[in-house]
Scaffold this motif. Sequence first.
Motif, PDB file in Angstrom:
ATOM      1  N   LEU A 351     -28.315  18.503  -1.685  1.00  0.00           N
ATOM      2  CA  LEU A 351     -27.783  17.435  -0.829  1.00  0.00           C
ATOM      3  C   LEU A 351     -28.678  16.204  -0.921  1.00  0.00           C
ATOM      4  O   LEU A 351     -28.188  15.071  -1.013  1.00  0.00           O
ATOM      5  CB  LEU A 351     -27.693  17.920   0.620  1.00  0.00           C
ATOM      6  N   SER A 352     -29.972  16.413  -0.925  1.00  0.00           N
ATOM      7  CA  SER A 352     -30.919  15.307  -1.039  1.00  0.00           C
ATOM      8  C   SER A 352     -30.699  14.525  -2.331  1.00  0.00           C
ATOM      9  O   SER A 352     -30.766  13.290  -2.341  1.00  0.00           O
ATOM     10  CB  SER A 352     -32.358  15.848  -0.990  1.00  0.00           C
ATOM     11  N   LYS A 353     -30.415  15.226  -3.413  1.00  0.00           N
ATOM     12  CA  LYS A 353     -30.140  14.558  -4.696  1.00  0.00           C
ATOM     13  C   LYS A 353     -28.872  13.712  -4.602  1.00  0.00           C
ATOM     14  O   LYS A 353     -28.810  12.596  -5.133  1.00  0.00           O
ATOM     15  CB  LYS A 353     -29.984  15.592  -5.806  1.00  0.00           C
ATOM     16  N   ALA A 354     -27.854  14.243  -3.936  1.00  0.00           N
ATOM     17  CA  ALA A 354     -26.596  13.507  -3.792  1.00  0.00           C
ATOM     18  C   ALA A 354     -26.802  12.251  -2.949  1.00  0.00           C
ATOM     19  O   ALA A 354     -26.255  11.183  -3.260  1.00  0.00           O
ATOM     20  CB  ALA A 354     -25.534  14.404  -3.163  1.00  0.00           C
ATOM     21  N   VAL A 355     -27.601  12.367  -1.895  1.00  0.00           N
ATOM     22  CA  VAL A 355     -27.895  11.198  -1.064  1.00  0.00           C
ATOM     23  C   VAL A 355     -28.629  10.143  -1.883  1.00  0.00           C
ATOM     24  O   VAL A 355     -28.314   8.947  -1.800  1.00  0.00           O
ATOM     25  CB  VAL A 355     -28.731  11.608   0.166  1.00  0.00           C
ATOM     26  N   GLN A 356     -29.586  10.573  -2.687  1.00  0.00           N
ATOM     27  CA  GLN A 356     -30.327   9.620  -3.502  1.00  0.00           C
ATOM     28  C   GLN A 356     -29.413   8.919  -4.497  1.00  0.00           C
ATOM     29  O   GLN A 356     -29.559   7.712  -4.755  1.00  0.00           O
ATOM     30  CB  GLN A 356     -31.459  10.324  -4.256  1.00  0.00           C
ATOM     31  N   LYS A 357     -28.452   9.644  -5.044  1.00  0.00           N
ATOM     32  CA  LYS A 357     -27.489   9.027  -5.966  1.00  0.00           C
ATOM     33  C   LYS A 357     -26.690   7.943  -5.243  1.00  0.00           C
ATOM     34  O   LYS A 357     -26.454   6.857  -5.800  1.00  0.00           O
ATOM     35  CB  LYS A 357     -26.557  10.089  -6.543  1.00  0.00           C
ATOM     36  N   ALA A 358     -26.279   8.220  -4.017  1.00  0.00           N
ATOM     37  CA  ALA A 358     -25.542   7.215  -3.240  1.00  0.00           C
ATOM     38  C   ALA A 358     -26.414   6.002  -2.966  1.00  0.00           C
ATOM     39  O   ALA A 358     -25.937   4.858  -3.032  1.00  0.00           O
ATOM     40  CB  ALA A 358     -25.046   7.826  -1.932  1.00  0.00           C
ATOM     41  N   VAL A 359     -27.675   6.227  -2.668  1.00  0.00           N
ATOM     42  CA  VAL A 359     -28.605   5.110  -2.441  1.00  0.00           C
ATOM     43  C   VAL A 359     -28.720   4.259  -3.705  1.00  0.00           C
ATOM     44  O   VAL A 359     -28.697   3.029  -3.657  1.00  0.00           O
ATOM     45  CB  VAL A 359     -29.994   5.644  -2.023  1.00  0.00           C
ATOM     46  N   ASP A 360     -28.811   4.926  -4.852  1.00  0.00           N
ATOM     47  CA  ASP A 360     -28.971   4.212  -6.123  1.00  0.00           C
ATOM     48  C   ASP A 360     -27.734   3.409  -6.508  1.00  0.00           C
ATOM     49  O   ASP A 360     -27.839   2.369  -7.178  1.00  0.00           O
ATOM     50  CB  ASP A 360     -29.281   5.210  -7.251  1.00  0.00           C
ATOM     51  N   LEU A 361     -26.560   3.871  -6.082  1.00  0.00           N
ATOM     52  CA  LEU A 361     -25.308   3.236  -6.495  1.00  0.00           C
ATOM     53  C   LEU A 361     -24.804   2.175  -5.516  1.00  0.00           C
ATOM     54  O   LEU A 361     -23.798   1.517  -5.787  1.00  0.00           O
ATOM     55  CB  LEU A 361     -24.220   4.305  -6.677  1.00  0.00           C
ATOM     56  N   THR A 362     -25.478   2.026  -4.391  1.00  0.00           N
ATOM     57  CA  THR A 362     -24.982   1.103  -3.363  1.00  0.00           C
ATOM     58  C   THR A 362     -26.074   0.122  -2.944  1.00  0.00           C
ATOM     59  O   THR A 362     -27.239   0.258  -3.308  1.00  0.00           O
ATOM     60  CB  THR A 362     -24.489   1.886  -2.125  1.00  0.00           C
ATOM     61  N   ASP A 363     -25.673  -0.846  -2.154  1.00  0.00           N
ATOM     62  CA  ASP A 363     -26.589  -1.870  -1.659  1.00  0.00           C
ATOM     63  C   ASP A 363     -26.775  -1.669  -0.158  1.00  0.00           C
ATOM     64  O   ASP A 363     -25.793  -1.627   0.603  1.00  0.00           O
ATOM     65  CB  ASP A 363     -26.011  -3.259  -1.936  1.00  0.00           C
ATOM     66  N   GLU A 364     -28.020  -1.558   0.276  1.00  0.00           N
ATOM     67  CA  GLU A 364     -28.305  -1.326   1.684  1.00  0.00           C
ATOM     68  C   GLU A 364     -27.777  -2.452   2.574  1.00  0.00           C
ATOM     69  O   GLU A 364     -27.495  -2.248   3.752  1.00  0.00           O
ATOM     70  CB  GLU A 364     -29.813  -1.161   1.887  1.00  0.00           C
ATOM     71  N   LYS A 365     -27.593  -3.631   2.012  1.00  0.00           N
ATOM     72  CA  LYS A 365     -27.128  -4.765   2.806  1.00  0.00           C
ATOM     73  C   LYS A 365     -25.742  -4.533   3.391  1.00  0.00           C
ATOM     74  O   LYS A 365     -25.446  -4.982   4.497  1.00  0.00           O
ATOM     75  CB  LYS A 365     -27.117  -6.029   1.947  1.00  0.00           C
TER      76      LYS A 365
END
Length: 503
Positions: A351-365
């Motif tokens: 799950l942690s890996k999947a969350v990191q992938k979402a972080v990498d593919l999106t913009d926190e803004k």
Amino acid sequence: MRYFVVAFTLCILGGCGGFFLKDEIMKERSPEFWIKNAQQDLLKKLTTKLNLNKAKRMIFFLGDGMSIPTVTAARIYKGQMDGLDGERDSLSFENFPVLGLSKTYCVDKQVADSACSATAYLSGVKANYETIGVSAHVQKNDCLAAKIEKNQVESIAAWAQSAGLSTGIVTTTTVTNASPAGTFSHTSNREFESDFDIRAANKSLEHCEDIAKQLIFQNPGSNFKVILGGGRANFLPNFTKEGNRLDNLDLIKHWKSSKKSQANYVTDRESLLNIDVENTDYLLGLFNKGDLDYHLDSGCIQPTLEEMTEAAIKILQKNEKGYFLFVEGGLIDRAHHMNLAVKALDETVELSKAVQKAVDLTDEKDTLIVVTADHAHVMSMAGYPDRGNLITGIGTEMSPIDHLPYMTLSYANGPSSGHYTHEGHRDDLRQVNNIGEKNFEFPSLVPMEIESHGGDDVAVFARGPWSNLFSGVIEQSDIPHFMAFAGCVGNGLTLCSLDNDMK
């Protein structure tokens, strides 16, 4: 095998009583080490600004059964598997700037299941045990009450669709299981995944509608752009090799024929990875008859949670208005129910890996990411093991009563009470030769066929627009309302309605 190679290597490096690099502990003996660490953390918090933007994209990650002890132990497990100091390592979402606690009880139960909790964190209304998408006016198995419209509650996925956003679900369980079903289903029994289950419960097919059928034929399920997980059997007739449906319906065929634009159906990892995203408007992936295999048991046929998450985001992000995506690491729960702590921790790392992938593919803004659990489990982390001791191994302390060692991780109840002899005395775990293997059943106190959920509060990690709303101790039913405020969806108070009122 990988587990034992890493463990053996770390044991040599750090000493078998506490196998992490000794130069690290030497640094930690200095007060300056901790002072510098604290000042760095302080500076990071002082320079973190509130993100008050609109959340164009909302991603909800659910670790099914991911209790706080599970997060702690998984963090250590991950670090140890990577050859690092596990205690000071972290899962991807532990780096999120906001942390809160969620109260998980049902209306009628102190300890929740995945159905009533799904209704709370997806529809914003607390419900009864084992019911989904309905208010507490509906009791378990009361199908007629569940069909009454005023008893049904809409999910944040439905709110998002009404606002023109794309939606999707991703899970390692069946896509009709309680957690993902919370995004689209209204049912008085979470077990009614297909009409076969309704018949098996001796309930009327006239009064009860199965979850798979709701996903294909009813809103909001029929409008999902992405559906990825397991559960093929619930969509195919029982005269086929893999189906269990009794109504002769091929719901996969119905799904494909109902789409006016490009729709792709995939059943294996290779097909998913080769999807032409630009020419795919709808994607259905059912990668097993039932739940997906545990990561530690899977080969290359089924995709990982990280791979499914990446595919879903790439398709959903084509909508300029934004999207809502629900992603569940569902096998954490499955493993805990069988006292399989190694698998539960490994699924948490996935799950942690999947969350990191979402972080990498999106913009926190403009992307709000929320990570939480639906309920806890009764695994505890106890004793006084030395730093660096294998988190999935025997602790370094002896019981002063029976003078035997005990595991760092154990369960309050479950199927593995067999670690006690018939005379009521504990086994000497030093004589058990499969400790730490993926299928080792960790000790439990109360004998039960399956381990139960826990009633503890669970953590909520948040990042992105209005993530500050998720701090403190909140009701689980607050979560979708907070997300809806940030994303300007639903009929409640939103950032956009607030702005309009101020104008």
